[in-house]
Design a protein around this motif. Structure first.
Motif, PDB file in Angstrom:
ATOM      1  N   LYS A 316      -5.680  50.646  -4.704  1.00 18.07           N
ATOM      2  CA  LYS A 316      -6.859  50.949  -5.502  1.00 18.07           C
ATOM      3  C   LYS A 316      -7.111  49.851  -6.526  1.00 18.07           C
ATOM      4  O   LYS A 316      -6.187  49.167  -6.970  1.00 18.07           O
ATOM      5  N   SER A 317      -8.377  49.717  -6.885  1.00 13.40           N
ATOM      6  CA  SER A 317      -8.790  48.631  -7.769  1.00 13.40           C
ATOM      7  C   SER A 317      -8.086  48.731  -9.114  1.00 13.40           C
ATOM      8  O   SER A 317      -7.927  49.811  -9.681  1.00 13.40           O
ATOM      9  N   ARG A 318      -7.670  47.565  -9.646  1.00 12.86           N
ATOM     10  CA  ARG A 318      -7.024  47.505 -10.952  1.00 12.86           C
ATOM     11  C   ARG A 318      -8.075  47.351 -12.036  1.00 12.86           C
ATOM     12  O   ARG A 318      -9.223  47.021 -11.775  1.00 12.86           O
ATOM     13  N   GLY A 325      -1.158  48.639 -18.005  1.00 14.22           N
ATOM     14  CA  GLY A 325      -1.546  47.741 -16.927  1.00 14.22           C
ATOM     15  C   GLY A 325      -0.407  47.370 -16.010  1.00 14.22           C
ATOM     16  O   GLY A 325      -0.616  46.645 -15.047  1.00 14.22           O
ATOM     17  N   HIS A 326       0.818  47.824 -16.305  1.00 15.25           N
ATOM     18  CA  HIS A 326       1.964  47.428 -15.484  1.00 15.25           C
ATOM     19  C   HIS A 326       2.688  48.669 -14.978  1.00 15.25           C
ATOM     20  O   HIS A 326       3.914  48.751 -15.023  1.00 15.25           O
ATOM     21  N   ASP A 327       1.939  49.647 -14.521  1.00 17.10           N
ATOM     22  CA  ASP A 327       2.580  50.833 -13.993  1.00 17.10           C
ATOM     23  C   ASP A 327       3.094  50.552 -12.591  1.00 17.10           C
ATOM     24  O   ASP A 327       2.942  49.467 -12.036  1.00 17.10           O
ATOM     25  N   ARG A 329       2.200  51.621  -9.601  1.00 19.96           N
ATOM     26  CA  ARG A 329       1.242  51.333  -8.525  1.00 19.96           C
ATOM     27  C   ARG A 329       0.729  49.898  -8.602  1.00 19.96           C
ATOM     28  O   ARG A 329       0.603  49.221  -7.577  1.00 19.96           O
ATOM     29  N   GLU A 330       0.450  49.420  -9.802  1.00 20.94           N
ATOM     30  CA  GLU A 330      -0.061  48.059  -9.925  1.00 20.94           C
ATOM     31  C   GLU A 330       1.014  47.029  -9.596  1.00 20.94           C
ATOM     32  O   GLU A 330       0.719  45.978  -9.016  1.00 20.94           O
ATOM     33  N   GLN A 331       2.254  47.299  -9.950  1.00 27.17           N
ATOM     34  CA  GLN A 331       3.328  46.381  -9.570  1.00 27.17           C
ATOM     35  C   GLN A 331       3.468  46.316  -8.050  1.00 27.17           C
ATOM     36  O   GLN A 331       3.668  45.242  -7.480  1.00 27.17           O
ATOM     37  N   LEU A 333       1.066  46.881  -5.862  1.00 24.34           N
ATOM     38  CA  LEU A 333      -0.093  46.152  -5.350  1.00 24.34           C
ATOM     39  C   LEU A 333       0.056  44.654  -5.577  1.00 24.34           C
ATOM     40  O   LEU A 333      -0.271  43.844  -4.694  1.00 24.34           O
ATOM     41  N   ASN A 334       0.562  44.255  -6.736  1.00 23.52           N
ATOM     42  CA  ASN A 334       0.767  42.825  -6.992  1.00 23.52           C
ATOM     43  C   ASN A 334       1.761  42.225  -6.011  1.00 23.52           C
ATOM     44  O   ASN A 334       1.575  41.092  -5.527  1.00 23.52           O
ATOM     45  N   ASP A 362      -8.977  47.129  -4.197  1.00 19.72           N
ATOM     46  CA  ASP A 362      -9.053  46.012  -5.135  1.00 19.72           C
ATOM     47  C   ASP A 362      -9.718  44.810  -4.459  1.00 19.72           C
ATOM     48  O   ASP A 362      -9.411  44.500  -3.304  1.00 19.72           O
TER      49      ASP A 362
END
Length: 687
Positions: A316-318, A325-327, A329-331, A333-334, A362
């Protein structure tokens, strides 16, 4: 955070994982020690006071000598007897006796030993005082006077003495290992960061392009991926580069996962399959570790395919305004973005993914170099539906009269999953009727069951409600039959179906439609109003059964004003929605309106005007053809269901003047290329 492990990433997530491992080890040791104490104290030996042992030795001189001792923990009284052997150590003695619990008898309540456990031998460990004290002398004197076999032994073997404790520790560790493994999922308790992707070999898949039907355009687009996996030198010698990722988008049930399996089966390469939710965990950093581990395994098997189902759960889009910002799910995705096209990009690994919500992904995932090829797996047309039916009826015994082309024609809008369900429903209906084959009647009933719901013949309505429902459905059918630009009426019924429908009017389009004109939308609104206005004409009152009709009519009218530009408000779009084009609108879904309060008021007035004009047209049709309404209602009360042929006969016999039959050509008006209002068959249901 820097990664000192280098490209190999062999020490991924050392901090988080090592702390978690140390905590798990401490818990294991503590639980194993507690279990050892409990097991050794309860099952390996029992202690006895030295005075009780002396009493037991003295009692053994008699043929049936015994002593009774109360267990301090459980309160049970045990009878010890038949002392056979005694081993005397330096500071303790080990005796082998028979023990039985004392239980009260039914007669008199006298305490007697339980005969079933009388022969159970128990090893008793009794401590002896050192030296030449009084107790020691009494013990030695009692042993001399008794007839007990006695022997002397030095200090016991430490290994033999510790064996019960070692066995307890091993049992405890085994139990805890199984529990932690179940909690942590597949793999060992220390493998939270391991990927959960399943590896399938070519012989395990058994799916090729011959098993994929109805999506020929999508198959042609992905054949290039198969050719590259088979003959990569064909493209590499010209400097070509195969797309790094292939994203399959389309409505649910169209065969996206099946197409990915067919690609792996045709290419003959390893196929890793997992879903987007397999990466996300409650521990921060675990998802990123699983992504890296997945690509490490894929590099070892290259060339291969990684297939991620339901990518929207992961990608999903960040930057959407969420806190932090560093939860996790985002880690995750990165990590996926870096693995697909980072500094050290992988070669020979093709990533495929499927989703029905591409608008939530994203933008970094969709750029060239990552998922740079998007393949639309859309709903099949009539030829595609016929091909899909041919695949699903291979194991079904069909009647010779069954025409798959005809079944495909009456199922517009059905996807592969719907058609598979239809074939299964038809087979079940034929088996319930004890037929030897599946005929067209079962397929027709199956279509009604899939679209309208299960028949509920056991639901009993009183005569007044049944008559009201008949007028309601007759109004729908009469208006649909009389207006141009409407789908032909296939069946009218007052048999309850589904969750709340007391009756239904089924309309089937004559072919696949991709556009809706303004006149067609207006006719659809009028058909929806036919039921409630018929009730109002007959009873001068309406019921709650028209709620679903009013809701759908209002939605169509508001879309005409705000989205399609089909009103006096002009060719302006006042509505913006982030809903997926492949998913149906959810109940209560809100749209953001790009207009002022004054304009919003004008929109409401224009929607009201469209609905009021539709009301007047429908009222005129029902008044002119009231005799047909009455005749159709009487027939519904008699037989409960009326098909298209009988409906036409009733109309021709009772309607005065010429009829405007469905299908009459009209001058073209404003069209809409939106597929929101396209449906497989209009079913007017009483809620």
């Amino acid at each position: 955070m820097s990664n000192e492990n280098g490209p190999g990433r062999s020490g991924m997530d050392k901090g988080g994982m090592s702390g978690m491992n140390l905590f798990a080890i401490v818990i294991l040791v503590l639980l194993a020690g507690l279990l050892t104490v409990v097991v050794s104290s309860r099952f390996f030996h029992q202690t006895m006071r030295d005075s009780d042992l002396i009493r037991l030795i003295q009692a053994s001189k008699e043929p049936h000598g015994h002593i009774d001792i109360r267990d301090e923990q459980s309160g049970t009284i045990y009878r010890y007897s038949n002392l056979r052997s005694l081993v005397i150590h330096d500071q303790y003695a080990t005796a082998v006796v028979e023990r039985a619990p004392l239980v009260p008898t039914k007669i008199g309540g006298e305490m007697k030993p339980d005969g079933e456990k009388l022969n159970k031998k128990v090893r008793i460990l009794a401590n002896l005082p050192p030296g030449d004290g009084k107790v020691r002398s009494e013990f030695e004197q009692a042993v001399i006077e008794s007839k007990v076999e006695r022997s002397f032994a030095g200090p016991p073997n430490p290994l033999e003495q510790a064996s019960p404790y070692i066995l307890s520790i091993l049992i405890g560790l085994l139990v805890i290992y199984i529990m932690v493994r179940r909690l942590a999922g597949a793999g060992s308790p220390m493998s939270f960061g391991r990927s959960r992707g399943k590896l399938y070999a070519q012989e395990d898949l058994g799916v090729t392009f011959n098993d994929v039907a109805g999506i020929d355009e999508a198959v042609e687009e992905v054949r290039e991926v198969v050719d590259f996996l088979r003959m990569p030198e064909k493209y590499q010698r010209l400097g070509g580069r195969i797309p790094k990722g292939v994203l399959l988008v389309g409505p649910p049930g169209t065969g996206k996962t099946l197409l990915a399996k067919a690609i792996a089966g045709e290419a003959g390469v390893p196929f890793f399959s997992l879903s987007g939710s397999d990466f996300v965990e409650m521990f921060v950093g675990v998802g990123a570790a699983r992504v890296r581990d997945m690509f490490l395994q894929a590099e070892a098997k290259a060339p291969c395919i990684i297939f991620i189902d339901e990518l929207d759960a992961l990608g999903k889009s960040r930057g959407n305004g969420q806190m932090g910002g560093h939860d996790e799910r985002e880690q995750t995705l990165n990590a996926l973005l870096v693995e697909m096209d980072g500094f050290g990009s992988n070669s020979g690994v093709i990533v495929m993914a499927a989703t029905n919500r591409p608008e939530t992904l994203d933008p970094a995932l969709l750029r060239p170099g990552r998922f740079d090829r998007h393949v639309l797996v859309d709903r099949p047309d009539i030829k595609g539906r016929e091909d899909i039916l041919k695949v699903h009826v291979k194991q079904v015994k069909l009647d010779p009269s069954v025409e798959l082309r005809e079944i495909a024609a009456i199922t517009p809008g059905f996807v592969g999953a719907d058609l598979a369900n239809l074939v299964n429903e038809a087979a079940l209906l034929a088996a319930r009727k004890e037929k030897n084959s599946v005929g067209m009647a079962e397929f027709n009933d199956g279509v009604e069951r899939v679209t309208a719901g299960l028949e509920k013949k056991q639901r009993v309505m009183n005569d007044e409600e049944k008559l009201r429902v008949a007028y309601h459905e007759s109004g729908h059918a009469l208006v649909a039959y009389s207006l141009p630009n409407t789908d032909p009426v296939h069946k009218v019924s007052i048999i309850p179906r589904g969750l709340a429908a007391l009756g239904y009017t089924m309309q089937r389009p004559e072919g696949d439609r991709f556009l809706m004109t303004q006149s067609e939308l207006e006719s659809r609104i009028q058909v929806l109003f036919g039921g409630t206005l018929a009730e109002e004409m007959i009873y001068s009152d309406i019921s709650t059964g028209a709620s679903n009709d009013l809701e759908r009519a209002s939605e169509i009218a508001r879309n005409m004003v705000m989205q399609y530009g089909m009103s006096r408000m002009g060719r302006v779009c006042y509505k913006s929605s982030h809903r997926s084009p492949f998913l149906a609108a959810a109940a209560g879904e809100e749209y953001s309106s790009n207009c002022s309060e004054t304009t919003q008021r004008e929109i409401d007035q224009e929607v009201r005007r469209i609905l009021d004009e539709a009301n007047e047209r429908v009222r005129h049709i029902l008044e002119v053809r009231r005799s047909s309404l009455e005749a159709l209602t009487r027939r519904l009360i008699e037989v409960e269901s009326v098909d298209a042929d009988e409906l036409k006969r009733i109309m021709n016999a009772n309607s005065p003047g010429p009829l405007v039959v469905p299908g009459t050509t009209v001058s073209p008006r404003i069209t809409s290329d939106s597929q929101d209002n396209l449906s497989s068959g209009s079913i007017q249901q009483r809620g």
